[in-house]
Design a protein around this motif. Structure first.
Motif, PDB file in Angstrom:
ATOM      1  N   UNK A   8      41.859  39.447  33.979  1.00  0.00           N
ATOM      2  CA  UNK A   8      40.441  39.127  33.788  1.00  0.00           C
ATOM      3  C   UNK A   8      39.597  40.376  33.564  1.00  0.00           C
ATOM      4  N   UNK A   9      39.888  41.443  34.332  1.00  0.00           N
ATOM      5  CA  UNK A   9      39.082  42.657  34.198  1.00  0.00           C
ATOM      6  C   UNK A   9      39.903  43.864  33.748  1.00  0.00           C
ATOM      7  N   UNK A  10      41.244  43.732  33.684  1.00  0.00           N
ATOM      8  CA  UNK A  10      42.088  44.805  33.177  1.00  0.00           C
ATOM      9  C   UNK A  10      42.459  45.881  34.187  1.00  0.00           C
ATOM     10  N   UNK A  59      40.380  40.134  44.900  1.00  0.00           N
ATOM     11  CA  UNK A  59      39.277  40.127  45.867  1.00  0.00           C
ATOM     12  C   UNK A  59      38.582  41.476  46.006  1.00  0.00           C
ATOM     13  N   UNK A  60      39.201  42.580  45.661  1.00  0.00           N
ATOM     14  CA  UNK A  60      38.540  43.886  45.719  1.00  0.00           C
ATOM     15  C   UNK A  60      38.067  44.334  44.344  1.00  0.00           C
ATOM     16  N   UNK A  61      37.845  43.377  43.474  1.00  0.00           N
ATOM     17  CA  UNK A  61      37.405  43.692  42.116  1.00  0.00           C
ATOM     18  C   UNK A  61      36.526  42.593  41.568  1.00  0.00           C
ATOM     19  N   UNK A  62      36.991  41.953  40.495  1.00  0.00           N
ATOM     20  CA  UNK A  62      36.177  40.951  39.809  1.00  0.00           C
ATOM     21  C   UNK A  62      36.086  39.631  40.576  1.00  0.00           C
ATOM     22  N   UNK A  63      36.979  39.390  41.519  1.00  0.00           N
ATOM     23  CA  UNK A  63      36.929  38.177  42.320  1.00  0.00           C
ATOM     24  C   UNK A  63      37.531  36.952  41.670  1.00  0.00           C
ATOM     25  N   UNK A  64      38.141  37.098  40.497  1.00  0.00           N
ATOM     26  CA  UNK A  64      38.675  35.950  39.778  1.00  0.00           C
ATOM     27  C   UNK A  64      40.143  35.709  40.118  1.00  0.00           C
ATOM     28  N   UNK A  65      40.556  34.450  39.957  1.00  0.00           N
ATOM     29  CA  UNK A  65      41.936  34.055  40.178  1.00  0.00           C
ATOM     30  C   UNK A  65      42.749  34.270  38.909  1.00  0.00           C
ATOM     31  N   UNK A  66      44.021  34.604  39.083  1.00  0.00           N
ATOM     32  CA  UNK A  66      44.951  34.712  37.968  1.00  0.00           C
ATOM     33  C   UNK A  66      46.344  34.356  38.463  1.00  0.00           C
ATOM     34  N   UNK A  67      47.282  34.217  37.534  1.00  0.00           N
ATOM     35  CA  UNK A  67      48.665  33.898  37.876  1.00  0.00           C
ATOM     36  C   UNK A  67      49.553  35.090  37.570  1.00  0.00           C
ATOM     37  N   UNK A  81      48.563  36.494  33.889  1.00  0.00           N
ATOM     38  CA  UNK A  81      47.787  35.759  32.892  1.00  0.00           C
ATOM     39  C   UNK A  81      46.683  34.981  33.592  1.00  0.00           C
ATOM     40  N   UNK A  82      45.614  34.612  32.874  1.00  0.00           N
ATOM     41  CA  UNK A  82      44.485  33.901  33.498  1.00  0.00           C
ATOM     42  C   UNK A  82      44.913  32.588  34.140  1.00  0.00           C
ATOM     43  N   UNK A  83      44.209  32.192  35.167  1.00  0.00           N
ATOM     44  CA  UNK A  83      44.562  30.987  35.920  1.00  0.00           C
ATOM     45  C   UNK A  83      44.166  29.695  35.218  1.00  0.00           C
ATOM     46  N   UNK A  84      43.413  29.755  34.161  1.00  0.00           N
ATOM     47  CA  UNK A  84      42.947  28.545  33.484  1.00  0.00           C
ATOM     48  C   UNK A  84      43.984  28.034  32.486  1.00  0.00           C
ATOM     49  N   UNK A  85      45.254  27.963  32.893  1.00  0.00           N
ATOM     50  CA  UNK A  85      46.325  27.476  32.032  1.00  0.00           C
ATOM     51  C   UNK A  85      47.158  26.452  32.789  1.00  0.00           C
TER      52      UNK A  85
END
Length: 109
Positions: A8-10, A59-67, A81-85
Motif C-alpha cells: 500500500x505504501x511501499x 500498524x507502524x505506518x500507513x495502517x492498511x491491511x495487506x496479504x 499484495x493488497x487485501x482487497x482481493x
C-alpha cells in the motif's frame, strides 16, 4: 525474522513493524449461517505446512491491511499484495510455483 513489503505504501520492514491478522482468503461464517458452517469455520480449518496466505496490518505506518504469501517451514516470503482481493494475484502464484513446483492450497495453485 520476516521482512515484509507493504504494497500500500511501499515501505519494507521487519515483522515487528506490522501486526499479523490471521489467515487470508478465509470465508467467515457467523450470523445467518448454519451450525455446520459455523462449526467448520471455528474448528475445522486446516493448519498447512508450507505455502500459507496471511493477513497483515502496517500498524507502524500507513495502517492498511495487506496479504502475504509465505512458507511456514522456511519463513520465505513469496510476495505481498493488497487485501482487497478474493485470491492471490497470478504473479504471486507464479513466484510460488517457481520455488515450489506442484504446490496447492485449497483451490489455489
Amino acid at each position: 525474522m520476516l521482512i515484509l513489503d507493504c504494497p500500500c505504501c511501499g515501505v519494507s520492514g521487519e515483522e515487528t513493524e506490522f501486526h499479523a491478522g490471521g489467515e487470508a482468503h478465509l470465508k467467515r461464517h457467523s450470523v445467518g449461517s448454519t451450525d455446520d458452517q459455523f462449526e467448520e469455520y471455528l474448528f475445522m480449518r486446516e493448519n498447512p505446512r508450507g505455502v500459507h496466505f496471511e493477513r497483515w496490518r502496517h500498524n507502524n505506518g500507513c495502517g492498511k491491511w495487506f496479504h502475504a504469501a509465505r512458507c511456514t517451514k522456511t519463513l520465505e516470503v513469496f510476495g505481498t499484495y493488497p487485501a482487497q482481493t478474493f485470491e492471490p494475484p497470478q504473479e504471486i502464484k507464479d513466484a510460488i510455483s517457481a520455488k515450489r513446483p506442484g504446490w496447492s492450497w485449497r483451490n489455489f495453485s
